[in-house]
Design a protein around this motif. Structure first.
Motif, PDB file in Angstrom:
ATOM      1  N   ILE A   1       0.846  -1.181   0.000  1.00 21.70           N
ATOM      2  CA  ILE A   1       0.000   0.000   0.000  1.00 21.70           C
ATOM      3  C   ILE A   1       0.887   1.238   0.000  1.00 21.70           C
ATOM      4  O   ILE A   1       1.759   1.395   0.854  1.00 21.70           O
ATOM      5  CB  ILE A   1      -0.955   0.029   1.213  1.00 21.70           C
ATOM      6  CG1 ILE A   1      -1.873  -1.201   1.190  1.00 21.70           C
ATOM      7  CG2 ILE A   1      -1.791   1.307   1.202  1.00 21.70           C
ATOM      8  CD1 ILE A   1      -2.902  -1.232   2.311  1.00 21.70           C
TER       9      ILE A   1
ATOM     10  N   TYR B   1      -2.028   5.531   9.030  1.00 18.16           N
ATOM     11  CA  TYR B   1      -2.538   4.745   7.914  1.00 18.16           C
ATOM     12  C   TYR B   1      -2.478   3.256   8.242  1.00 18.16           C
ATOM     13  O   TYR B   1      -3.439   2.506   8.012  1.00 18.16           O
ATOM     14  CB  TYR B   1      -1.710   5.014   6.655  1.00 18.16           C
ATOM     15  CG  TYR B   1      -2.220   6.132   5.787  1.00 18.16           C
ATOM     16  CD1 TYR B   1      -3.473   6.058   5.180  1.00 18.16           C
ATOM     17  CD2 TYR B   1      -1.435   7.259   5.541  1.00 18.16           C
ATOM     18  CE1 TYR B   1      -3.932   7.081   4.367  1.00 18.16           C
ATOM     19  CE2 TYR B   1      -1.892   8.288   4.723  1.00 18.16           C
ATOM     20  CZ  TYR B   1      -3.139   8.190   4.143  1.00 18.16           C
ATOM     21  OH  TYR B   1      -3.590   9.202   3.338  1.00 18.16           O
TER      22      TYR B   1
ATOM     23  N   PHE C   1      -5.653   0.744   8.235  1.00 19.12           N
ATOM     24  CA  PHE C   1      -5.724  -0.315   7.243  1.00 19.12           C
ATOM     25  C   PHE C   1      -5.764  -1.692   7.893  1.00 19.12           C
ATOM     26  O   PHE C   1      -6.495  -2.577   7.445  1.00 19.12           O
ATOM     27  CB  PHE C   1      -4.537  -0.218   6.281  1.00 19.12           C
ATOM     28  CG  PHE C   1      -4.545   1.022   5.422  1.00 19.12           C
ATOM     29  CD1 PHE C   1      -5.708   1.758   5.244  1.00 19.12           C
ATOM     30  CD2 PHE C   1      -3.385   1.457   4.800  1.00 19.12           C
ATOM     31  CE1 PHE C   1      -5.725   2.900   4.453  1.00 19.12           C
ATOM     32  CE2 PHE C   1      -3.392   2.602   4.004  1.00 19.12           C
ATOM     33  CZ  PHE C   1      -4.566   3.319   3.836  1.00 19.12           C
TER      34      PHE C   1
ATOM     35  N   LEU D   1      -8.649  -4.350   6.811  1.00 20.31           N
ATOM     36  CA  LEU D   1      -8.260  -5.414   5.887  1.00 20.31           C
ATOM     37  C   LEU D   1      -8.754  -6.760   6.420  1.00 20.31           C
ATOM     38  O   LEU D   1      -8.866  -6.953   7.638  1.00 20.31           O
ATOM     39  CB  LEU D   1      -6.736  -5.459   5.737  1.00 20.31           C
ATOM     40  CG  LEU D   1      -6.097  -4.401   4.847  1.00 20.31           C
ATOM     41  CD1 LEU D   1      -4.582  -4.409   5.026  1.00 20.31           C
ATOM     42  CD2 LEU D   1      -6.453  -4.630   3.387  1.00 20.31           C
TER      43      LEU D   1
ATOM     44  N   LEU E   1     -13.808   3.477   0.793  1.00 22.59           N
ATOM     45  CA  LEU E   1     -12.479   3.010   1.194  1.00 22.59           C
ATOM     46  C   LEU E   1     -12.608   1.777   2.083  1.00 22.59           C
ATOM     47  O   LEU E   1     -11.854   0.810   1.933  1.00 22.59           O
ATOM     48  CB  LEU E   1     -11.718   4.119   1.935  1.00 22.59           C
ATOM     49  CG  LEU E   1     -10.363   3.708   2.511  1.00 22.59           C
ATOM     50  CD1 LEU E   1      -9.401   3.273   1.404  1.00 22.59           C
ATOM     51  CD2 LEU E   1      -9.749   4.856   3.318  1.00 22.59           C
ATOM     52  N   LYS E   2     -13.556   1.812   2.982  1.00 24.04           N
ATOM     53  CA  LYS E   2     -13.795   0.670   3.872  1.00 24.04           C
ATOM     54  C   LYS E   2     -14.122  -0.582   3.065  1.00 24.04           C
ATOM     55  O   LYS E   2     -13.559  -1.658   3.297  1.00 24.04           O
ATOM     56  CB  LYS E   2     -14.945   1.006   4.824  1.00 24.04           C
ATOM     57  CG  LYS E   2     -15.247  -0.069   5.852  1.00 24.04           C
ATOM     58  CD  LYS E   2     -16.340   0.414   6.796  1.00 24.04           C
ATOM     59  CE  LYS E   2     -16.673  -0.624   7.854  1.00 24.04           C
ATOM     60  NZ  LYS E   2     -17.725  -0.125   8.781  1.00 24.04           N
TER      61      LYS E   2
ATOM     62  N   LYS F   1     -13.379  -1.099  -0.044  1.00 23.17           N
ATOM     63  CA  LYS F   1     -12.197  -1.436  -0.831  1.00 23.17           C
ATOM     64  C   LYS F   1     -11.230  -2.283  -0.009  1.00 23.17           C
ATOM     65  O   LYS F   1     -10.732  -3.322  -0.479  1.00 23.17           O
ATOM     66  CB  LYS F   1     -11.507  -0.150  -1.279  1.00 23.17           C
ATOM     67  CG  LYS F   1     -10.284  -0.347  -2.162  1.00 23.17           C
ATOM     68  CD  LYS F   1     -10.680  -0.635  -3.576  1.00 23.17           C
ATOM     69  CE  LYS F   1      -9.471  -0.648  -4.482  1.00 23.17           C
ATOM     70  NZ  LYS F   1      -9.841  -1.000  -5.879  1.00 23.17           N
ATOM     71  N   LEU F   2     -10.946  -1.879   1.198  1.00 27.70           N
ATOM     72  CA  LEU F   2     -10.017  -2.590   2.058  1.00 27.70           C
ATOM     73  C   LEU F   2     -10.549  -3.971   2.447  1.00 27.70           C
ATOM     74  O   LEU F   2      -9.809  -4.963   2.422  1.00 27.70           O
ATOM     75  CB  LEU F   2      -9.738  -1.781   3.328  1.00 27.70           C
ATOM     76  CG  LEU F   2      -8.962  -0.467   3.134  1.00 27.70           C
ATOM     77  CD1 LEU F   2      -8.981   0.351   4.422  1.00 27.70           C
ATOM     78  CD2 LEU F   2      -7.523  -0.747   2.693  1.00 27.70           C
TER      79      LEU F   2
ATOM     80  N   ILE G   1     -10.161  -6.748  -0.258  1.00 28.23           N
ATOM     81  CA  ILE G   1      -8.835  -7.118  -0.753  1.00 28.23           C
ATOM     82  C   ILE G   1      -8.634  -8.636  -0.656  1.00 28.23           C
ATOM     83  O   ILE G   1      -8.930  -9.259   0.375  1.00 28.23           O
ATOM     84  CB  ILE G   1      -7.730  -6.409   0.038  1.00 28.23           C
ATOM     85  CG1 ILE G   1      -7.788  -4.904  -0.191  1.00 28.23           C
ATOM     86  CG2 ILE G   1      -6.352  -6.953  -0.337  1.00 28.23           C
ATOM     87  CD1 ILE G   1      -7.391  -4.447  -1.562  1.00 28.23           C
TER      88      ILE G   1
END
Length: 288
Positions: A24, A35, A39, A43, A277-278, A280-281, A284
């Motif tokens: 990242i 960050y 993350f 994740l 964003l939440k 997206k993470l 993963i």
């Protein structure tokens, strides 16, 4: 590492590849630890992340994302600040694995009512929860941040027109005053109005009235399309977090370095201000 060249930072990412299931990359080196904290929280449990790599300015992050767009040897995610582009540019660069925050910057992710409340309790150990609610007054804080919206809209218009002189720069002192017998800082409607007039006057002088009106319509349209509020778009680093710190300190709490405030806020951050964003993470997959 923070002073290394861009090439060295990419090498740093390779060095830590055994300890990261995903690479990242972000812009700012100052808040890498924050960050990482956020993350790791969102994740999937099976995704290993020990280091986030700062690359530098937005254009550098975007260039690296483009360079490695078709390289599938590693799972990568490149993250840039939303900044004034949230309002001045509706279309984002369509680059694989590049994500632009839905807020001005990292600090805006942290400024949620719950995280502010928890930080206030931490910084005011001698106060009861009722005292904190009454004195810090989070609802009033958020309403005060709303006062700054016209200022940010005016700066966004300038950015849309590619105007970058000092009159268009963020200047917290120019729109802030002390309140309640100098107890704490807050946005000042009169100062905001004055600064907005100054900015608009400079825009019109430089680009003309028609260009100003055209850009203003675009900025207002983008504001509505993206469902942005003041907590998301008013720079948290310059306003919301200093205002939080100041209120807490002036009402009997502990005033802290702003990085410490941000770090504590991150502990209770739910990514309420950027749900994409939440998602997206959480989506993963290390085998992609």
């Amino acid at each position: 590492m923070l002073n290394y060249s861009q090439k060295s930072r990419m090498a740093y990412a390779r060095l830590f590849s055994p300890y990261n299931d995903i690479d990242i990359f972000v812009e700012d080196s100052s808040y890498v630890g924050i960050y990482e904290k956020i993350f790791k929280k969102f994740l999937p449990e099976e995704i290993k992340l020990n280091k986030v790599i700062p690359l530098g300015p937005k254009n550098i992050v975007e260039e690296n994302a483009l360079k490695y767009e078709n390289d599938n040897s590693r799972v990568r995610l490149y993250i840039t600040d939303g900044d004034f582009d949230l309002l001045s540019k509706y279309k984002k660069r369509n680059i694989k694995n590049l994500y632009s925050l839905g807020v001005y910057s990292l600090e805006n992710l942290l400024c949620e009512p719950l995280s502010i409340e928890e930080y206030s309790a931490f910084a005011c150990p001698s106060k009861t929860s009722d005292d904190i609610s009454r004195l810090v007054n989070i609802e009033d804080l958020i309403r005060n941040i709303d006062v700054l919206l016209p200022y940010i809209m005016a700066l966004s218009i300038a950015r849309h027109l590619k105007l970058y002189s000092s009159v268009y720069s963020i200047n917290p002192k120019s729109v802030t005053k002390t309140h309640d017998k100098n107890k704490y800082m807050m946005a000042c409607k009169i100062k905001v109005y004055s600064r907005v007039r100054e900015i608009i006057s400079a825009i019109v002088k430089s680009k003309g009235w028609k260009s100003y009106l055209k850009s203003k319509r675009i900025i207002k349209k983008n504001y509505k399309r993206r469902d942005i509020n003041s907590i998301k778009i008013v720079p948290g680093k310059n306003f919301t977090i200093p205002y939080i710190n100041d209120r807490v300190a002036k009402f009997g709490g502990i005033g802290n370095n702003l990085k410490i405030v941000s770090s504590y806020l991150a502990q209770n951050c739910t990514l309420e201000n950027d749900q994409n964003l939440k998602k997206k993470l959480m989506s993963i997959n290390k085998h992609k």
